[in-house]
Scaffold this motif. Structure first.
Motif, PDB file in Angstrom:
ATOM      1  N   ASN A 113      -1.423  -6.655  -6.631  1.00 53.55           N
ATOM      2  CA  ASN A 113      -1.182  -6.703  -5.286  1.00 53.55           C
ATOM      3  C   ASN A 113      -0.665  -4.966  -4.703  1.00 53.55           C
ATOM      4  N   ILE A 114      -0.696  -4.152  -5.560  1.00 54.97           N
ATOM      5  CA  ILE A 114      -0.190  -2.914  -5.113  1.00 54.97           C
ATOM      6  C   ILE A 114      -1.587  -1.801  -5.242  1.00 54.97           C
ATOM      7  N   TYR A 115      -1.566  -1.405  -4.143  1.00 44.56           N
ATOM      8  CA  TYR A 115      -2.604  -0.172  -3.921  1.00 44.56           C
ATOM      9  C   TYR A 115      -2.250   1.111  -3.721  1.00 44.56           C
TER      10      TYR A 115
ATOM     11  N   VAL B 255       0.842  -1.225  -0.120  1.00 46.79           N
ATOM     12  CA  VAL B 255       0.040   0.140   0.075  1.00 46.79           C
ATOM     13  C   VAL B 255       0.966   1.151   0.215  1.00 46.79           C
ATOM     14  N   ILE B 256       0.859   2.134  -0.969  1.00 43.39           N
ATOM     15  CA  ILE B 256       1.577   3.308  -1.259  1.00 43.39           C
ATOM     16  C   ILE B 256       1.136   4.505  -1.074  1.00 43.39           C
ATOM     17  N   ASP B 257       1.517   5.517  -0.390  1.00 43.30           N
ATOM     18  CA  ASP B 257       1.119   6.625  -0.206  1.00 43.30           C
ATOM     19  C   ASP B 257       1.360   7.531  -1.713  1.00 43.30           C
ATOM     20  N   PHE B 258       0.554   8.422  -1.780  1.00 39.42           N
ATOM     21  CA  PHE B 258       1.011   9.388  -3.015  1.00 39.42           C
ATOM     22  C   PHE B 258       1.829  10.515  -3.026  1.00 39.42           C
TER      23      PHE B 258
ATOM     24  N   ALA C 277      -2.879   0.975  13.974  1.00 38.72           N
ATOM     25  CA  ALA C 277      -4.214   0.264  14.138  1.00 38.72           C
ATOM     26  C   ALA C 277      -4.364  -1.290  13.817  1.00 38.72           C
ATOM     27  N   GLY C 278      -3.059  -1.758  13.622  1.00 39.72           N
ATOM     28  CA  GLY C 278      -2.879  -3.353  13.412  1.00 39.72           C
ATOM     29  C   GLY C 278      -3.297  -3.818  11.953  1.00 39.72           C
ATOM     30  N   LEU C 279      -3.456  -2.805  11.151  1.00 40.46           N
ATOM     31  CA  LEU C 279      -4.051  -3.322   9.633  1.00 40.46           C
ATOM     32  C   LEU C 279      -2.743  -3.477   8.842  1.00 40.46           C
ATOM     33  N   ALA C 280      -1.445  -3.286   9.297  1.00 37.83           N
ATOM     34  CA  ALA C 280      -0.301  -3.523   8.334  1.00 37.83           C
ATOM     35  C   ALA C 280       0.687  -4.123   9.503  1.00 37.83           C
TER      36      ALA C 280
ATOM     37  N   LEU D 262     -11.215  -2.506   3.256  1.00 34.40           N
ATOM     38  CA  LEU D 262     -10.615  -3.317   2.081  1.00 34.40           C
ATOM     39  C   LEU D 262     -10.413  -4.628   2.467  1.00 34.40           C
ATOM     40  N   ASN D 263     -10.161  -4.994   3.777  1.00 37.64           N
ATOM     41  CA  ASN D 263     -10.085  -6.369   4.426  1.00 37.64           C
ATOM     42  C   ASN D 263      -9.062  -7.119   3.598  1.00 37.64           C
ATOM     43  N   LEU D 264      -7.752  -6.615   3.289  1.00 32.47           N
ATOM     44  CA  LEU D 264      -6.893  -7.538   2.185  1.00 32.47           C
ATOM     45  C   LEU D 264      -6.478  -8.824   3.050  1.00 32.47           C
ATOM     46  N   PRO D 265      -6.465  -9.889   2.342  1.00 33.72           N
ATOM     47  CA  PRO D 265      -6.335 -11.375   2.675  1.00 33.72           C
ATOM     48  C   PRO D 265      -4.949 -11.533   2.582  1.00 33.72           C
ATOM     49  N   GLY D 266      -3.987 -10.844   3.397  1.00 36.33           N
ATOM     50  CA  GLY D 266      -2.561 -11.252   3.222  1.00 36.33           C
ATOM     51  C   GLY D 266      -2.047 -10.443   4.068  1.00 36.33           C
ATOM     52  N   ASP D 267      -0.580 -10.363   4.231  1.00 35.15           N
ATOM     53  CA  ASP D 267       0.358  -9.349   4.907  1.00 35.15           C
ATOM     54  C   ASP D 267       0.116  -7.989   3.961  1.00 35.15           C
ATOM     55  N   VAL D 268       0.171  -7.095   4.788  1.00 34.63           N
ATOM     56  CA  VAL D 268       0.210  -5.592   4.187  1.00 34.63           C
ATOM     57  C   VAL D 268       1.427  -4.907   4.650  1.00 34.63           C
TER      58      VAL D 268
END
Ligand code: NAI
Length: 630
Positions: free
Chosen positions: A102-104, A8-11, A184-187, A163-169
């Motif tokens: 896999n890229i957001y 997940v990449i910031d802009f 927040a425990g989401l990555a 988004l609830n991504l199914p894997g490591d973030v």
């Protein structure tokens, strides 16, 4: 390609070097007398949003109100942002295509200007998470989608939750809101991206600091463009090398350190340990001892012409490619030669000196134009040929002599011998190199051959002229004027006195080896040598190297490039190919060149290979250095 993790990449300030709203202000406030005041207000509102004085949504609303962007301005913004994509993102474009699933990209900014930038890199439109503007029919922004979590506080966290991504973030970003996703425990991991900005309080919270995307890809074994992150390649630039060189190397991702002076042998031995790229000028001595301490050194750049301050043989034996800047100051030398010819033909130095003493000596005696005179250029190399062209355009007739076969430029006439040139020329200008055989190349015999009243110029190397013979020729009137910039012995510092038999001679210009010393030349050198480093490190090309076999290579596409440097003994190429054949590897291109000390073999092979091959190639006897480019 399938991956079990999501990136997940910031802009703003990550995907692009800049903050989109800063650029938008430049566009939408262009021409407004209030521009600076509004920009200041926007910065204040941004800060209030960050420190929690107002909510993020409130800060967004206020900023948009002040900027009042139109749709066409947002399109313009997207075009501008495309020019500001981070360098390491540009050079790793293939990565985004290869792992597109896999890229957001996540941002509190807006689709209208983010989508055109990131989809160019192969990022899927559905993987771009950003806000949406509402427009009226005239294309004015009337508001934005309030239901989008990214327009509210904690937006990135909420968006990731949904988004609830199914894997490591893995999150890559430069700001606190990016770190919050991990908090927040989401990555699983947060990578602080510092290529454009380094924010205190963010880097110390990161799992890793990634000074460029290369580092992230390397850590996660995802590289598609380069084999080793540039930020791990240490560059040491000594002796106040032009800032343009520092900028170019930093922009390419290298970790650059500079030092304003030369280092002593001791200091350099200490400092060179982790250095891969060394840049020096003429004062730093790179001795065998220094090279013995340089266990990671790949290349040395002399940001000047000469390379005799470097032990070239030892560098070659150790597989270190040396580059210099052979033509960056050519024009500067040529201009000085032209200026000096005119000055000497008019006896200007002596006339000016007399005026300073109060002597008015008005006379045309001994003064000539250069137009129509015969200029004899000895040494028709980089400088000689350029002087030929410029002198001709001023109306001179050019004669030249070179020991090598050289093409005559313009109307220049080649002389069969030095003697022929000396007999014919009104001005003799030396532009030969300083090889030992050229010591006292111009002595009594040669001055005797010259025309009476000749003008003599030496801007090449000091030892090529017998100074005592020159002095005699000036005193006898054979030489009517001379300009000398280089001397058999030159003071090592500005504190040392310049001692020479030539001091005090009439119509004699003496300059302290400044033929090539102009700011333009320094800047040219600052561009040229980093280009050589980049070609060598990124591509393996050695064109113009002073000690390596010169190979200019095609750009690497869809292949791996194996770079093998070895002692020049028979059979190495065969051994390399045996290893490759043993692993059924398809060679798509191979290049070999040798010199008396080393062999340089480049082999481009098909995409996938067994890592065992690398080990075997490294262990071939007589291997000096080996590396792989992707
Ligand atoms: P270059 O290597 O391109 O040209 C030298 C030419 O001289 C070659 O064509 C070579 O074949 C020829 N040559 C060598 N020995 C000869 C001989 N005995 N007789 C006739 N021709 C001979 O070099 P470039 O870049 O043109 O530089 C020329 C000289 O200027 C060099 O000595 C260089 O060190 C010096 N230089 C001085 C500067 C200053 O600040 N004064 C700045 C830059 C260069």
């Amino acid at each position: 390609m399938k991956l079990n993790k999501f990136i997940v990449i910031d802009f703003d300030s990550t995907f692009t070097k800049v903050e989109a709203f800063d650029l938008l202000a430049e566009i939408s406030l262009d021409g407004s007398p209030e521009k600076e005041a509004i920009k200041k207000q926007i910065a204040e509102i941004t800060n209030q949003g960050m420190d929690g004085t107002i909510s993020f949504r409130e800060s967004l609303e206020k900023r948009i109100q002040l900027l009042a962007p139109k749709r066409h301005q947002l399109v313009q913004l997207a075009d501008r942002l495309k020019l500001h994509v981070s360098e390491s993102f540009k050079r790793n474009k293939d990565f985004f295509k290869k792992y597109a699933d896999n890229i957001y990209v996540i941002s509190n900014g807006f689709h209208v200007f983010i989508d055109p930038v990131v989809t160019d890199f192969g990022i899927k439109p559905e993987n771009i998470l950003a806000n949406r503007f509402h427009f009226d029919e005239q294309g004015n922004v009337t508001g934005f989608d309030m239901d989008n979590p990214l327009s509210a506080n904690n937006g990135k966290v909420e968006q990731l939750r949904r988004l609830n991504l199914p894997g490591d973030v893995y999150v890559i970003g430069d700001g606190y809101t990016d770190y919050e996703i991990k908090l927040a425990g989401l990555a699983n991991k947060f990578y602080a991206f510092t290529e454009n900005v380094e924010r205190n309080g963010i880097v110390d919270k990161a799992d890793h600091i990634t000074p460029s995307l290369d580092e992230f890809l390397y850590l996660n074994k995802l590289n598609t463009a380069i084999s080793y992150p540039k930020n791990r390649i240490n560059v040491l630039l000594l002796e106040n090398i032009h800032p343009v060189a520092v900028e170019l190397l930093k922009a390419d991702g290298f970790n650059v350190e500079t030092y304003p002076a030369a280092l002593t042998e001791e200091e350099l031995c200490r400092r060179i340990k982790n250095v891969s790229v060394l840049g020096i000028r003429s004062k730093t001595q790179v001795t065998k001892k220094v090279l013995d301490h340089a266990n990671r050194l790949m290349t040395i750049g002399a940001f000047c012409i000469g390379t005799n301050q470097i032990d070239l043989k030892e560098a070659t034996r150790k597989g270190i490619a040396v580059f210099n800047a052979p033509f960056s100051n050519t024009r500067s030398v040529v201009e000085l030669a032209i200026a000096e010819m005119i000055v000497l033909m008019r006896n200007l130095v002596d006339k000016s000196n007399k005026m300073h003493q109060g002597i008015w000596d008005k006379s045309a005696h001994g003064s000539f134009e250069i137009r129509g005179k015969k200029l004899g250029i000895v040494g028709y190399g980089n400088i000689g040929t350029q002087l030929s062209v410029l002198a001709e355009s001023l109306g001179m007739n050019v004669l030249y002599y070179d020991i090598e076969e050289k093409l005559a430029l313009g109307n220049a006439t080649k002389c069969k011998s030095l003697a022929e040139l000396l007999q014919k020329a009104d001005v003799v200008s030396l532009h030969i190199d300083g090889r030992d055989a050229n010591t006292h190349y111009i002595g009594k015999k040669e001055f005797d051959r010259m025309k009476k009243g000749v003008i003599f110029i030496n801007l090449s190397r000091g030892h090529v002229v017998d100074i005592a013979a020159l002095k005699q020729a000036v005193e006898s009137g054979k030489v009517a004027g001379c300009a000398i910039d280089v001397f058999p012995y030159e003071p090592v510092s500005n504190q040392e006195e310049f001692i020479s038999e030539l001091r005090g001679l009439p119509n004699t210009i003496l300059t302290p080896h400044i033929g090539g010393s102009t700011l333009e030349a320094q800047e040219n050198i600052g561009h040229f040598v980093p280009g050589k480093f980049q070609d060598y490190i990124n591509n393996g090309s050695t064109s113009n190297s002073v000690n390596f076999p010169n190979l200019t290579l095609p750009t690497l596409e869809n292949a791996h490039r194996l770079i093998h440097i070895h002692d020049n003994v028979p059979g190495i190429l065969a051994r390399i190919n045996q290893v490759l054949a043993g692993h059924n590897i398809n060679i798509v291109g191979q290049y070999l060149k040798t010199n008396e000390l080393i062999g340089y073999v480049i082999t481009d092979i098909d995409k996938e290979y067994d890592p065992e091959v690398i080990k075997e190639l490294r262990s071939i006897e007589h291997t000096i250095k080996f590396r792989v480019l992707y």
